[in-house]
Design a protein around this motif. Structure first.
Motif, PDB file in Angstrom:
ATOM      1  N   GLY A   1      22.047   7.128 -15.466  1.00 38.96           N
ATOM      2  CA  GLY A   1      22.425   7.233 -14.058  1.00 38.96           C
ATOM      3  C   GLY A   1      22.132   8.585 -13.455  1.00 38.96           C
ATOM      4  O   GLY A   1      21.797   8.696 -12.277  1.00 38.96           O
ATOM      5  N   SER A   2      22.228   9.649 -14.258  1.00 38.80           N
ATOM      6  CA  SER A   2      22.041  11.001 -13.721  1.00 38.80           C
ATOM      7  C   SER A   2      20.574  11.381 -13.600  1.00 38.80           C
ATOM      8  O   SER A   2      20.225  12.304 -12.870  1.00 38.80           O
ATOM      9  N   LYS A   3      19.695  10.695 -14.336  1.00 42.64           N
ATOM     10  CA  LYS A   3      18.289  11.069 -14.366  1.00 42.64           C
ATOM     11  C   LYS A   3      17.379  10.034 -13.688  1.00 42.64           C
ATOM     12  O   LYS A   3      16.163  10.142 -13.770  1.00 42.64           O
ATOM     13  N   THR A   4      17.970   9.059 -13.052  1.00 46.32           N
ATOM     14  CA  THR A   4      17.190   7.980 -12.460  1.00 46.32           C
ATOM     15  C   THR A   4      17.508   7.853 -10.975  1.00 46.32           C
ATOM     16  O   THR A   4      18.679   7.898 -10.573  1.00 46.32           O
ATOM     17  N   ILE A   5      16.471   7.715 -10.165  1.00 50.20           N
ATOM     18  CA  ILE A   5      16.650   7.459  -8.740  1.00 50.20           C
ATOM     19  C   ILE A   5      15.898   6.176  -8.397  1.00 50.20           C
ATOM     20  O   ILE A   5      14.789   5.936  -8.896  1.00 50.20           O
ATOM     21  N   TYR A   6      16.489   5.358  -7.564  1.00 52.27           N
ATOM     22  CA  TYR A   6      15.899   4.090  -7.143  1.00 52.27           C
ATOM     23  C   TYR A   6      15.361   4.260  -5.722  1.00 52.27           C
ATOM     24  O   TYR A   6      16.112   4.619  -4.803  1.00 52.27           O
ATOM     25  N   ILE A   7      14.076   4.027  -5.573  1.00 53.07           N
ATOM     26  CA  ILE A   7      13.402   4.247  -4.291  1.00 53.07           C
ATOM     27  C   ILE A   7      13.072   2.893  -3.665  1.00 53.07           C
ATOM     28  O   ILE A   7      12.274   2.116  -4.220  1.00 53.07           O
TER      29      ILE A   7
ATOM     30  N   LEU B   1       0.833  -1.201   0.000  1.00 54.56           N
ATOM     31  CA  LEU B   1       0.000   0.000   0.000  1.00 54.56           C
ATOM     32  C   LEU B   1       0.867   1.251   0.000  1.00 54.56           C
ATOM     33  O   LEU B   1       0.585   2.231  -0.703  1.00 54.56           O
ATOM     34  N   PHE B   2       1.943   1.237   0.775  1.00 52.56           N
ATOM     35  CA  PHE B   2       2.853   2.378   0.848  1.00 52.56           C
ATOM     36  C   PHE B   2       3.537   2.594  -0.499  1.00 52.56           C
ATOM     37  O   PHE B   2       3.592   3.724  -1.012  1.00 52.56           O
ATOM     38  N   ALA B   3       4.042   1.516  -1.104  1.00 55.37           N
ATOM     39  CA  ALA B   3       4.698   1.630  -2.407  1.00 55.37           C
ATOM     40  C   ALA B   3       3.724   2.124  -3.464  1.00 55.37           C
ATOM     41  O   ALA B   3       4.063   2.981  -4.295  1.00 55.37           O
ATOM     42  N   ASP B   4       2.501   1.613  -3.426  1.00 59.27           N
ATOM     43  CA  ASP B   4       1.494   2.039  -4.406  1.00 59.27           C
ATOM     44  C   ASP B   4       1.171   3.519  -4.275  1.00 59.27           C
ATOM     45  O   ASP B   4       0.981   4.219  -5.276  1.00 59.27           O
ATOM     46  N   SER B   5       1.104   4.006  -3.026  1.00 58.53           N
ATOM     47  CA  SER B   5       0.758   5.421  -2.825  1.00 58.53           C
ATOM     48  C   SER B   5       1.837   6.326  -3.408  1.00 58.53           C
ATOM     49  O   SER B   5       1.530   7.356  -4.024  1.00 58.53           O
ATOM     50  N   ILE B   6       3.108   5.954  -3.235  1.00 57.16           N
ATOM     51  CA  ILE B   6       4.201   6.738  -3.808  1.00 57.16           C
ATOM     52  C   ILE B   6       4.162   6.663  -5.334  1.00 57.16           C
ATOM     53  O   ILE B   6       4.282   7.681  -6.032  1.00 57.16           O
TER      54      ILE B   6
ATOM     55  N   LEU C   1       3.793  12.845   0.861  1.00 61.13           N
ATOM     56  CA  LEU C   1       4.188  12.482  -0.494  1.00 61.13           C
ATOM     57  C   LEU C   1       4.886  13.638  -1.202  1.00 61.13           C
ATOM     58  O   LEU C   1       5.870  13.436  -1.924  1.00 61.13           O
ATOM     59  N   ALA C   2       4.398  14.866  -0.968  1.00 56.81           N
ATOM     60  CA  ALA C   2       5.056  16.034  -1.560  1.00 56.81           C
ATOM     61  C   ALA C   2       6.462  16.207  -0.985  1.00 56.81           C
ATOM     62  O   ALA C   2       7.402  16.579  -1.697  1.00 56.81           O
ATOM     63  N   LYS C   3       6.617  15.918   0.299  1.00 50.68           N
ATOM     64  CA  LYS C   3       7.932  16.008   0.933  1.00 50.68           C
ATOM     65  C   LYS C   3       8.870  14.936   0.398  1.00 50.68           C
ATOM     66  O   LYS C   3      10.066  15.174   0.221  1.00 50.68           O
ATOM     67  N   TYR C   4       8.335  13.730   0.151  1.00 50.18           N
ATOM     68  CA  TYR C   4       9.161  12.675  -0.450  1.00 50.18           C
ATOM     69  C   TYR C   4       9.707  13.143  -1.792  1.00 50.18           C
ATOM     70  O   TYR C   4      10.906  13.000  -2.075  1.00 50.18           O
ATOM     71  N   LEU C   5       8.822  13.677  -2.630  1.00 48.28           N
ATOM     72  CA  LEU C   5       9.231  14.106  -3.967  1.00 48.28           C
ATOM     73  C   LEU C   5      10.323  15.164  -3.887  1.00 48.28           C
ATOM     74  O   LEU C   5      11.294  15.121  -4.662  1.00 48.28           O
ATOM     75  N   SER C   6      10.179  16.096  -2.970  1.00 48.02           N
ATOM     76  CA  SER C   6      11.199  17.134  -2.801  1.00 48.02           C
ATOM     77  C   SER C   6      12.547  16.520  -2.440  1.00 48.02           C
ATOM     78  O   SER C   6      13.596  16.930  -2.953  1.00 48.02           O
ATOM     79  N   PHE C   7      12.532  15.508  -1.574  1.00 41.22           N
ATOM     80  CA  PHE C   7      13.775  14.829  -1.168  1.00 41.22           C
ATOM     81  C   PHE C   7      14.374  14.071  -2.352  1.00 41.22           C
ATOM     82  O   PHE C   7      15.584  14.121  -2.588  1.00 41.22           O
ATOM     83  N   TYR C   8      13.526  13.363  -3.098  1.00 41.05           N
ATOM     84  CA  TYR C   8      14.016  12.634  -4.272  1.00 41.05           C
ATOM     85  C   TYR C   8      14.670  13.591  -5.261  1.00 41.05           C
ATOM     86  O   TYR C   8      15.744  13.309  -5.815  1.00 41.05           O
ATOM     87  N   GLN C   9      14.004  14.723  -5.501  1.00 43.56           N
ATOM     88  CA  GLN C   9      14.536  15.680  -6.476  1.00 43.56           C
ATOM     89  C   GLN C   9      15.876  16.252  -6.026  1.00 43.56           C
ATOM     90  O   GLN C   9      16.767  16.502  -6.843  1.00 43.56           O
ATOM     91  N   GLY C  10      16.026  16.438  -4.718  1.00 45.96           N
ATOM     92  CA  GLY C  10      17.290  16.931  -4.187  1.00 45.96           C
ATOM     93  C   GLY C  10      18.440  15.960  -4.492  1.00 45.96           C
ATOM     94  O   GLY C  10      19.561  16.388  -4.796  1.00 45.96           O
TER      95      GLY C  10
ATOM     96  N   HIS D   1       0.891  10.965 -10.876  1.00 43.31           N
ATOM     97  CA  HIS D   1       0.002  12.124 -10.898  1.00 43.31           C
ATOM     98  C   HIS D   1       0.775  13.424 -11.113  1.00 43.31           C
ATOM     99  O   HIS D   1       0.278  14.345 -11.770  1.00 43.31           O
ATOM    100  N   ARG D   2       1.985  13.469 -10.585  1.00 42.60           N
ATOM    101  CA  ARG D   2       2.812  14.663 -10.742  1.00 42.60           C
ATOM    102  C   ARG D   2       3.550  14.694 -12.077  1.00 42.60           C
ATOM    103  O   ARG D   2       4.352  15.594 -12.329  1.00 42.60           O
ATOM    104  N   GLY D   3       3.306  13.705 -12.919  1.00 45.24           N
ATOM    105  CA  GLY D   3       3.909  13.702 -14.239  1.00 45.24           C
ATOM    106  C   GLY D   3       5.312  13.140 -14.297  1.00 45.24           C
ATOM    107  O   GLY D   3       6.016  13.303 -15.313  1.00 45.24           O
ATOM    108  N   GLU D   4       5.753  12.473 -13.259  1.00 45.05           N
ATOM    109  CA  GLU D   4       7.083  11.874 -13.249  1.00 45.05           C
ATOM    110  C   GLU D   4       7.058  10.538 -14.000  1.00 45.05           C
ATOM    111  O   GLU D   4       6.058   9.813 -13.975  1.00 45.05           O
ATOM    112  N   ALA D   5       8.149  10.219 -14.664  1.00 43.83           N
ATOM    113  CA  ALA D   5       8.291   8.905 -15.300  1.00 43.83           C
ATOM    114  C   ALA D   5       8.687   7.916 -14.210  1.00 43.83           C
ATOM    115  O   ALA D   5       9.775   8.005 -13.643  1.00 43.83           O
ATOM    116  N   VAL D   6       7.801   7.002 -13.894  1.00 42.56           N
ATOM    117  CA  VAL D   6       8.025   6.112 -12.755  1.00 42.56           C
ATOM    118  C   VAL D   6       7.661   4.685 -13.118  1.00 42.56           C
ATOM    119  O   VAL D   6       6.690   4.437 -13.849  1.00 42.56           O
TER     120      VAL D   6
END
Length: 366
Positions: A62-68, A3-8, A353-362, A14-19
């Motif tokens: 490698g520069s445009k991909t993050i593994y969560i 459920l947690f993974a699905d929510s992220i 979720l918005a805070k997660y995205l901000s951290f990922y982008q950082g 929804h935010r338009g990210e390639a995921v």
């Protein structure tokens, strides 16, 4: 943590990210063998899946991909991608502390200890973490024994928890055999740290000092043999109602009608029922120890940790606190209910979720 993974996943979409959502698929475990199914599943998870995502990751930028990694228990996989941009979500270290033989924690089997050590070795290679509480961050740094990029972002409400009217809640509860309002409520499974036996002992003791005792509704797992034994030896057993894994609507109705949530856990990673109850206007009585007192802030009532007192003294003290809540004047109860609602509104002005995205982008922009 599906459920947690699905929510992220859905939020990033929804935010338009390639995921993409990567998870093990059944290969060997599809074979019809009951005896071997568990072990064949391990082959899928720990041999086939790492090999497949190692190959897939080779073709990604490698520069445009993050593994969560949505749980530190995925540590066995983290080591395969620790040199790439990544983040690990850390929830709780209960099983790991058991494996390390921490006082007060139950012992694990030899295979359980081995498994937890592999998990620890894996997440220890990571550099970026999101923890659900300051207590989880503190424990993480103790395990790492080094500095790391760690952010604390508390869990969000993962369902639409809000107070519903008693007119709406009553028929929902009646349908599952709960016919009284203003009951005490516990929510949780039978894991040792949920302290369900302690809940029962405290409640049964409360019944001896309150001649018109409020009922207790326990939502979650079915009672254990020990819990049934406790009830069979009490004349108040009919005051306790177990509701086994009900749908969300029942849980929200229970929070909306309860006198309070009694949540005296021994330990937690976060303690989701605390914020769920507060969001429904339900006062909370929980353990005076992190992360429970951290998550509930100054709007929850606190019971001492069970390890800080003898079992008898703790039971008596918890029963007294239940009695206080039972006898509370309506206007006082309404006030602490409103405080909880206000606390949740302030706490979640910005979604986790918005805070997660901000951290990922950082991390991506490093």
């Amino acid at each position: 943590m599906p459920l947690f993974a699905d929510s992220i996943y859905h939020y990033l979409q929804h935010r338009g990210e390639a995921v993409e959502l990567w998870q093990p698929t059944a290969v060997f475990s599809r074979f019809p063998s009951r005896k071997l199914k568990k072990w064949l599943g391990y082959i899928d998870q720990y041999l086939i899946f790492p090999f497949s995502f190692k190959i897939r990751s080779f073709f990604l930028s490698g520069s445009k991909t993050i593994y969560i990694f949505t749980d530190q228990a995925q540590g066995i996989w983290i080591s395969f991608l620790s040199t790439k941009k990544h983040v690990v979500h850390c929830h709780d270290f209960v099983a790991l502390k058991s494996a390390l033989g921490r006082p007060g924690f139950p012992k694990l089997s030899a295979t359980g200890v081995f498994y937890q050590k592999i998990i620890k070795r894996g997440f220890s290679r990571a550099n970026n973490f999101i923890c659900v509480s300051n207590n989880t961050k503190k424990e993480l740094l103790e395990f790492l024994r080094r500095q790391a990029n760690v952010s604390v972002i508390e869990n969000d409400l993962n369902r639409p928890y809000y107070r519903i009217s008693k007119a709406e809640a009553t028929p929902i509860l009646n349908a599952i055999g709960v016919f009284e309002e203003d009951f005490f409520l516990h929510v949780g499974g039978n894991q040792w740290y949920k302290n369900r036996e302690g809940v029962l002992r405290a409640y049964l003791q409360y019944c001896t000092i309150d001649p018109v005792s409020r009922p207790l509704v326990m939502i979650g797992a079915a009672p254990t043999a020990k819990m049934k034994e406790l009830l069979s030896n009490s004349r108040f057993s009919e005051r306790v109602r177990f509701v086994v894994r009900p749908p969300f609507e029942v849980l929200r109705a229970a929070y909306s009608c309860a006198r309070c949530l009694f949540f005296p856990s021994i330990t937690e990673g976060f303690g989701w029922p605390i914020i769920e109850a507060l969001a429904c206007g339900c006062p909370v009585l929980t353990t005076d120890e992190a992360p429970m007192n951290e998550v509930g802030g100054d709007v929850v009532r606190l019971v001492p940790h069970a390890a800080d007192m003898s079992p008898e003294a703790w039971t008596d003290r918890a029963a007294e606190l239940l009695m206080d809540l039972s006898e509370m004047e309506d206007h006082d109860w309404q006030e602490i209910s409103k405080q909880g609602l206000s606390y949740i509104r302030d706490k979640y002005r910005e979604s986790s979720l918005a805070k997660y995205l901000s951290f990922y982008q950082g991390i991506l922009h490093q």
